[in-house]
Design an enzyme around this catalytic site. Structure first.
Site, PDB file in Angstrom:
ATOM      1  N   GLU A  66      42.954  44.379  46.463  1.00 52.52           N
ATOM      2  CA  GLU A  66      44.184  44.454  45.681  1.00 52.52           C
ATOM      3  C   GLU A  66      44.304  43.244  44.761  1.00 52.52           C
ATOM      4  O   GLU A  66      44.192  42.104  45.208  1.00 52.52           O
ATOM      5  CB  GLU A  66      45.413  44.482  46.593  1.00 52.52           C
ATOM      6  CG  GLU A  66      45.563  45.739  47.420  1.00 52.52           C
ATOM      7  CD  GLU A  66      46.804  45.721  48.294  1.00 52.52           C
ATOM      8  OE1 GLU A  66      47.279  46.811  48.642  1.00 52.52           O
ATOM      9  OE2 GLU A  66      47.297  44.619  48.644  1.00 52.52           O
ATOM     10  N   CYS A  67      44.528  43.481  43.494  1.00 55.60           N
ATOM     11  CA  CYS A  67      44.883  42.469  42.503  1.00 55.60           C
ATOM     12  C   CYS A  67      43.897  41.296  42.498  1.00 55.60           C
ATOM     13  O   CYS A  67      42.831  41.398  41.908  1.00 55.60           O
ATOM     14  CB  CYS A  67      46.315  41.991  42.726  1.00 55.60           C
ATOM     15  SG  CYS A  67      47.031  41.208  41.277  1.00 55.60           S
ATOM     16  N   GLY A  68      44.207  40.179  43.156  1.00 57.88           N
ATOM     17  CA  GLY A  68      43.265  39.065  43.199  1.00 57.88           C
ATOM     18  C   GLY A  68      41.940  39.462  43.806  1.00 57.88           C
ATOM     19  O   GLY A  68      40.884  38.983  43.386  1.00 57.88           O
TER      20      GLY A  68
ATOM     21  N   MET B 214      40.014  41.221  41.138  1.00 58.89           N
ATOM     22  CA  MET B 214      39.460  40.257  40.200  1.00 58.89           C
ATOM     23  C   MET B 214      38.173  39.635  40.748  1.00 58.89           C
ATOM     24  O   MET B 214      37.191  39.458  40.026  1.00 58.89           O
ATOM     25  CB  MET B 214      40.502  39.169  39.911  1.00 58.89           C
ATOM     26  CG  MET B 214      41.737  39.685  39.185  1.00 58.89           C
ATOM     27  SD  MET B 214      43.191  38.618  39.396  1.00 58.89           S
ATOM     28  CE  MET B 214      42.568  37.052  38.812  1.00 58.89           C
TER      29      MET B 214
ATOM     30  N   SER C 161      42.216  47.719  42.997  1.00 54.60           N
ATOM     31  CA  SER C 161      43.361  48.145  42.190  1.00 54.60           C
ATOM     32  C   SER C 161      44.306  46.979  41.954  1.00 54.60           C
ATOM     33  O   SER C 161      44.332  46.013  42.728  1.00 54.60           O
ATOM     34  CB  SER C 161      44.119  49.278  42.887  1.00 54.60           C
ATOM     35  OG  SER C 161      44.809  48.796  44.025  1.00 54.60           O
TER      36      SER C 161
END
EC number: 6.3.5.11
Length: 494
Positions: free
Chosen positions: A351-353, A356, A464
């Protein structure tokens, strides 16, 4: 302390709110939690909405995992479910303290209380302590309280704490005005003091894990003790507790998501959860639900550990990989392990970080329109895992939104057509995504990764921008555990 015969529905509870952000809710909540813990109370903390950072401090102070309550993602029963589960976890809590978000009535809509702190106060029959940033106001603070009381009489404003007070005269005038014109007691006067400030980051406060790293254990504890000392001097903690005890009884949740327990005799797949300074944005309820669904949780650090532990799946949450990009890049053996696990078909959810980190590289300090970051980041590019295609660019945009998504294919999050409500909060975007890249999530609300799509996938790896909460999306835990179990079973077949 709590009578053993007292039910969770009757545990004292209280909510701390204000007229806006930056009024002092978080530090005052922290100080009150610390003061009660020092007196021997088992304090169960909660945070309204979906923030990860404030709860990290609440957890540090109380020794109990803070839980999030969100009236947009969760229905009334879900809120009661989270509340009850948290108060019952481990030793039963003596008091629940709920920190609000933004202003008392801010929420998802302008003409309803959906998603607001006020909504949570009403669902939980919670008296409200209203914090006023009283800098430069005295008599006007009484008008403020009257306005907030009259706006929704079903919200009980039971006490006021005046924050940012500059002098005794300032405190006397504001207190007299509030109590004379409104009848609401002022239970605390908090002076203007730099010790009441916590370091900021571009998503809010600095997370507790990073605070410890930067200040050292001694400096971090000293900062928290300083806040507690100010609160003990300025706030009538006994009166605060009396107000909490006035909360009316709650009804019990129905069909609790926490009552679904897997077969205790079944083999438990191991799910590795990334947890360190770079990755620490997790809802504790998600971890609990993964355990209840049959998973054994194994924590690891992408920053410090040289290799992955022996696991059957990975869960890499959000955080600040951009601030630890050099350390993450330097840990090449960990990056290679994760990429190999992805190529082997291990279910990896990020998720998110975490998303990335799984892309090919991260660029920080990139100048451009809309650049937003309080943290000082050098202009540089760092190699990441490369399990997912794309180049993460920091600082080009700021996205803060609820999202609504539907799975457009079967994946580790569940079956095709499953839908969810989640949220996204980031300052990055993913570029250089191939035209034939696959996405598992179609958004009807929110930004996602590209063109209203989220859930970038490669094999059994999914990343995501959406953050999911397992009480709002009930298939989260069972689906991820099933994917890990299937992967484990595929490896032991002859």
């Amino acid at each position: 302390m709590l009578n053993d015969k007292q039910s969770v529905e009757n545990i004292p509870r209280i909510l701390i709110s204000a007229d806006r952000s930056s009024s002092g809710k978080t530090t005052i909540s922290m100080g009150l939690m610390a003061a009660l813990v020092s007196r021997g109370y088992k304090v169960q903390p909660f945070k309204v909405a979906l923030d990860y950072i404030d709860p990290s401090y609440h957890t540090e102070i109380t020794g109990r995992f803070c839980r999030n309550l969100d009236g947009y993602l969760m229905d009334e029963n879900g809120i009661l479910d989270v509340y009850t589960h948290a108060c019952e976890a481990g030793e039963k809590a003596d008091i629940a303290i709920i920190e609000g978000v933004r202003g008392l009535y801010e929420g998802f809509e302008s003409l309803s209380d959906l998603g607001s702190t006020a909504q949570i106060a009403k669902i939980l029959n919670c008296p409200v302590i209203f914090v006023i940033n009283a800098r430069s106001i005295t008599r006007s603070s009484a008008a403020l309280i009257n306005g907030y009381r009259n706006f929704d009489p079903d919200v009980e404003i039971a006490g006021v704490i005046l924050n940012n007070i500059g002098s005794r005269r300032h405190a006397k005038k504001a207190k007299e005005a509030i109590e004379y014109y409104t009848g609401v007691p002022v239970i605390g006067i908090v002076p203007r003091d730099p010790a009441m400030q916590i370091s900021m980051r571009h998503l809010g406060l600095m997370p507790a894990l990073e605070g410890r790293r930067r200040l050292g254990d001694g400096g971090f504890e000293a900062r928290l003790r300083g806040i507690e000392e100010i609160i003990n001097k300025g706030i009538d903690v006994d009166r605060f507790m009396e107000i909490a005890k006035s909360a009316k009884a709650l009804k019990s949740p129905e069909n609790s998501v926490f009552s679904s327990v897997s077969d205790p005799g079944a083999p438990r797949p191991k799910i590795g959860v990334a947890l360190d300074e770079a990755f620490n944005f997790y809802y504790r309820d998600n971890i609990d639900l993964l355990n209840l669904a049959g998973a054994e949780i194994v924590y690891f650090s992408p920053v410090k550990d040289a290799s992955l532990p022996e696991v059957d799946g990975l869960y890499i949450g959000g955080g600040y990989p951009e601030l630890f990009a050099a350390e993450l890049e330097a840990n090449e053996s960990m990056r290679q392990d994760i990429k190999k696990a992805s190529a082997a078909g291990m279910p990896i959810y990020a998720e998110c970080g975490g998303l990335m980190y799984l892309t090919e590289k991260i660029s920080t300090g990139v100048p451009g329109k809309g650049t937003y970051h309080d943290a000082s980041m050098p202009e540089s590019t760092y190699s990441m895992v490369g399990a997912l295609p794309g180049h993460t660019i920091m600082g080009q945009t700021r996205v803060v939104s609820y999202n609504i998504g539907t799975l457009n294919k079967d994946c580790l999050l569940g079956k095709k057509y499953n839908s969810f409500k989640g949220h996204e909060f980031h300052h990055s975007e993913i570029r250089e995504i191939p035209e034939d890249a696959e996405f598992a999530i179609t958004l009807s609300r929110g930004t996602g990764i590209k063109n209203g799509m989220d859930g970038l996938i490669s094999g059994n790896t999914l990343g995501s921008y959406a953050h999911l909460h397992g009480v709002a999306y009930r298939e989260f835990a069972s689906s991820l555990v099933e994917a890990a179990r299937n992967f484990r079973d595929s490896r032991v077949l002859p």
